[in-house]
Design a protein around this motif. Structure first.
Motif, PDB file in Angstrom:
ATOM      1  N   ALA A 119      80.665 -85.051  53.587  1.00 13.17           N
ATOM      2  CA  ALA A 119      81.574 -85.857  54.401  1.00 13.17           C
ATOM      3  C   ALA A 119      81.912 -85.067  55.658  1.00 13.17           C
ATOM      4  O   ALA A 119      82.152 -83.863  55.595  1.00 13.17           O
ATOM      5  CB  ALA A 119      82.844 -86.182  53.622  1.00 13.17           C
ATOM      6  N   SER A 120      81.909 -85.726  56.799  1.00 11.50           N
ATOM      7  CA  SER A 120      82.305 -85.028  58.030  1.00 11.50           C
ATOM      8  C   SER A 120      83.816 -84.839  58.052  1.00 11.50           C
ATOM      9  O   SER A 120      84.316 -83.914  58.685  1.00 11.50           O
ATOM     10  CB  SER A 120      81.815 -85.764  59.273  1.00 11.50           C
ATOM     11  N   ALA A 121      84.524 -85.700  57.331  1.00 11.82           N
ATOM     12  CA  ALA A 121      85.980 -85.574  57.210  1.00 11.82           C
ATOM     13  C   ALA A 121      86.435 -86.414  56.019  1.00 11.82           C
ATOM     14  O   ALA A 121      85.721 -87.316  55.573  1.00 11.82           O
ATOM     15  CB  ALA A 121      86.669 -86.041  58.488  1.00 11.82           C
ATOM     16  N   VAL A 122      87.631 -86.099  55.537  1.00 11.13           N
ATOM     17  CA  VAL A 122      88.218 -86.856  54.431  1.00 11.13           C
ATOM     18  C   VAL A 122      89.698 -87.073  54.733  1.00 11.13           C
ATOM     19  O   VAL A 122      90.425 -86.118  55.010  1.00 11.13           O
ATOM     20  CB  VAL A 122      88.063 -86.114  53.084  1.00 11.13           C
ATOM     21  N   MET A 129      96.768 -87.073  56.133  1.00  6.33           N
ATOM     22  CA  MET A 129      96.102 -85.817  56.510  1.00  6.33           C
ATOM     23  C   MET A 129      94.599 -86.038  56.603  1.00  6.33           C
ATOM     24  O   MET A 129      93.997 -86.640  55.710  1.00  6.33           O
ATOM     25  CB  MET A 129      96.368 -84.719  55.474  1.00  6.33           C
ATOM     26  N   LEU A 130      93.996 -85.541  57.678  1.00  8.52           N
ATOM     27  CA  LEU A 130      92.550 -85.604  57.852  1.00  8.52           C
ATOM     28  C   LEU A 130      91.998 -84.194  57.741  1.00  8.52           C
ATOM     29  O   LEU A 130      92.380 -83.304  58.502  1.00  8.52           O
ATOM     30  CB  LEU A 130      92.185 -86.201  59.212  1.00  8.52           C
ATOM     31  N   TYR A 131      91.105 -83.985  56.784  1.00  7.75           N
ATOM     32  CA  TYR A 131      90.454 -82.698  56.565  1.00  7.75           C
ATOM     33  C   TYR A 131      89.059 -82.787  57.169  1.00  7.75           C
ATOM     34  O   TYR A 131      88.221 -83.568  56.703  1.00  7.75           O
ATOM     35  CB  TYR A 131      90.375 -82.390  55.068  1.00  7.75           C
ATOM     36  N   VAL A 132      88.812 -82.025  58.226  1.00  4.96           N
ATOM     37  CA  VAL A 132      87.539 -82.081  58.944  1.00  4.96           C
ATOM     38  C   VAL A 132      86.656 -80.923  58.489  1.00  4.96           C
ATOM     39  O   VAL A 132      87.075 -79.761  58.515  1.00  4.96           O
ATOM     40  CB  VAL A 132      87.766 -82.012  60.474  1.00  4.96           C
ATOM     41  N   SER A 133      85.443 -81.256  58.064  1.00  3.21           N
ATOM     42  CA  SER A 133      84.490 -80.233  57.642  1.00  3.21           C
ATOM     43  C   SER A 133      84.173 -79.296  58.799  1.00  3.21           C
ATOM     44  O   SER A 133      84.311 -79.653  59.969  1.00  3.21           O
ATOM     45  CB  SER A 133      83.185 -80.894  57.171  1.00  3.21           C
ATOM     46  N   GLY A 134      83.708 -78.110  58.444  1.00  2.07           N
ATOM     47  CA  GLY A 134      83.346 -77.117  59.454  1.00  2.07           C
ATOM     48  C   GLY A 134      82.331 -77.662  60.436  1.00  2.07           C
ATOM     49  O   GLY A 134      81.347 -78.289  60.043  1.00  2.07           O
ATOM     50  N   GLN A 135      82.592 -77.432  61.713  1.00  2.00           N
ATOM     51  CA  GLN A 135      81.705 -77.894  62.781  1.00  2.00           C
ATOM     52  C   GLN A 135      81.002 -76.700  63.417  1.00  2.00           C
ATOM     53  O   GLN A 135      81.653 -75.780  63.915  1.00  2.00           O
ATOM     54  CB  GLN A 135      82.491 -78.671  63.841  1.00  2.00           C
ATOM     55  N   LEU A 136      79.693 -76.729  63.362  1.00  2.00           N
ATOM     56  CA  LEU A 136      78.874 -75.727  64.034  1.00  2.00           C
ATOM     57  C   LEU A 136      78.565 -76.217  65.443  1.00  2.00           C
ATOM     58  O   LEU A 136      78.546 -77.429  65.686  1.00  2.00           O
ATOM     59  CB  LEU A 136      77.558 -75.530  63.281  1.00  2.00           C
ATOM     60  N   PRO A 137      78.295 -75.310  66.363  1.00  2.00           N
ATOM     61  CA  PRO A 137      77.887 -75.761  67.691  1.00  2.00           C
ATOM     62  C   PRO A 137      76.484 -76.361  67.641  1.00  2.00           C
ATOM     63  O   PRO A 137      75.692 -76.046  66.759  1.00  2.00           O
ATOM     64  CB  PRO A 137      77.900 -74.469  68.523  1.00  2.00           C
ATOM     65  N   SER A 138      76.197 -77.220  68.589  1.00  2.00           N
ATOM     66  CA  SER A 138      74.830 -77.737  68.751  1.00  2.00           C
ATOM     67  C   SER A 138      74.064 -76.767  69.631  1.00  2.00           C
ATOM     68  O   SER A 138      74.643 -76.155  70.541  1.00  2.00           O
ATOM     69  CB  SER A 138      74.858 -79.117  69.425  1.00  2.00           C
ATOM     70  N   PRO A 139      72.765 -76.634  69.412  1.00  2.00           N
ATOM     71  CA  PRO A 139      71.991 -75.723  70.256  1.00  2.00           C
ATOM     72  C   PRO A 139      71.951 -76.197  71.707  1.00  2.00           C
ATOM     73  O   PRO A 139      71.873 -77.390  71.980  1.00  2.00           O
ATOM     74  CB  PRO A 139      70.584 -75.755  69.657  1.00  2.00           C
ATOM     75  N   VAL A 162      83.995 -74.031  62.899  1.00  2.00           N
ATOM     76  CA  VAL A 162      85.420 -74.341  62.960  1.00  2.00           C
ATOM     77  C   VAL A 162      85.731 -75.535  62.078  1.00  2.00           C
ATOM     78  O   VAL A 162      85.058 -76.559  62.154  1.00  2.00           O
ATOM     79  CB  VAL A 162      85.866 -74.648  64.414  1.00  2.00           C
ATOM     80  N   GLU A 163      86.759 -75.393  61.233  1.00  2.00           N
ATOM     81  CA  GLU A 163      87.247 -76.520  60.444  1.00  2.00           C
ATOM     82  C   GLU A 163      88.735 -76.697  60.740  1.00  2.00           C
ATOM     83  O   GLU A 163      89.423 -75.736  61.051  1.00  2.00           O
ATOM     84  CB  GLU A 163      87.007 -76.321  58.946  1.00  2.00           C
ATOM     85  N   VAL A 164      89.176 -77.959  60.679  1.00  2.00           N
ATOM     86  CA  VAL A 164      90.581 -78.238  60.984  1.00  2.00           C
ATOM     87  C   VAL A 164      91.158 -79.244  60.001  1.00  2.00           C
ATOM     88  O   VAL A 164      90.431 -79.986  59.338  1.00  2.00           O
ATOM     89  CB  VAL A 164      90.777 -78.782  62.419  1.00  2.00           C
ATOM     90  N   GLN A 165      92.483 -79.245  59.930  1.00  2.00           N
ATOM     91  CA  GLN A 165      93.232 -80.300  59.273  1.00  2.00           C
ATOM     92  C   GLN A 165      94.164 -80.883  60.332  1.00  2.00           C
ATOM     93  O   GLN A 165      94.766 -80.142  61.102  1.00  2.00           O
ATOM     94  CB  GLN A 165      94.079 -79.771  58.110  1.00  2.00           C
ATOM     95  N   ALA A 166      94.217 -82.212  60.357  1.00  2.00           N
ATOM     96  CA  ALA A 166      95.073 -82.898  61.330  1.00  2.00           C
ATOM     97  C   ALA A 166      95.991 -83.859  60.567  1.00  2.00           C
ATOM     98  O   ALA A 166      95.623 -84.371  59.515  1.00  2.00           O
ATOM     99  CB  ALA A 166      94.220 -83.665  62.341  1.00  2.00           C
ATOM    100  N   ALA A 167      97.162 -84.074  61.129  1.00  2.00           N
ATOM    101  CA  ALA A 167      98.146 -84.949  60.497  1.00  2.00           C
ATOM    102  C   ALA A 167      98.455 -86.126  61.411  1.00  2.00           C
ATOM    103  O   ALA A 167      98.686 -85.946  62.605  1.00  2.00           O
ATOM    104  CB  ALA A 167      99.431 -84.169  60.203  1.00  2.00           C
TER     105      ALA A 167
END
Length: 163
Positions: A37-40, A45-55, A155-160
């Motif tokens: 999941a890209s987020a849940v 609360m939104l839990y965002v999976s770790g985001q890697l940079p694009s090349p 980078v992973e984040v949680q947002a409210a």
């Protein structure tokens, strides 16, 4: 009799504590190509999976050249931009981020040290600005390597969602 009243009271308290957590709605945000999941969403609360940079330059398997991701600041700006887009799709913004975890690997071009200054320079473009003054709680952890060879951070984040 007193023991029975105590047991019943404990059961009622346990049920009262358990019910709100069980009542939380859960929604998984998925992409067709993603294996996770890209987020849940869990409640507000939104839990965002770790985001890697694009090349910056994708790998060319025919030529045998690896992907090029750029320096840490470029990578961080890209990862934060991906997070910003994902949040926007969910009706949130960077100011709604309450917790951030940054996983960083050493940059060989910097004598195998972390480019914390580069990551912070990118961070400052998204957080603590006149347009978006909020800053989340944040942890930064050094890791030996990331899943994408050449990536220096994830980078992973949680947002409210505010009520």
């Amino acid at each position: 009799m007193r023991t029975n009243i105590c047991c019943v009271t404990l059961v009622i308290i346990a049920a009262a504590c358990w019910t709100p957590a069980a009542a939380q709605s859960v929604k998984h945000i998925r992409t067709k190509e993603g294996g996770i999941a890209s987020a849940v969403w869990v409640g507000d609360m939104l839990y965002v999976s770790g985001q890697l940079p694009s090349p910056v330059t994708p790998a060319d398997r025919a030529k045998g050249t690896p992907a090029v991701y750029g320096n840490t600041q470029v990578q961080a700006e890209n990862a934060f931009g991906k997070i910003q887009s994902l949040l926007k799709e969910q009706g949130l913004g960077m100011g709604d981020v309450v917790m951030m975890r940054v996983y960083m690997a050493a940059d060989p071009a910097m004598d195998n040290k972390l480019d914390f200054a580069g990551m912070n320079a990118a961070y400052a473009k998204f957080f603590g600005t006149p347009d978006q003054p909020n800053k989340p709680a944040r942890s930064t952890v050094q890791v030996a390597a990331l899943v994408a060879a050449g990536a220096f951070l994830e980078v992973e984040v949680q947002a409210a969602r505010s009520k």
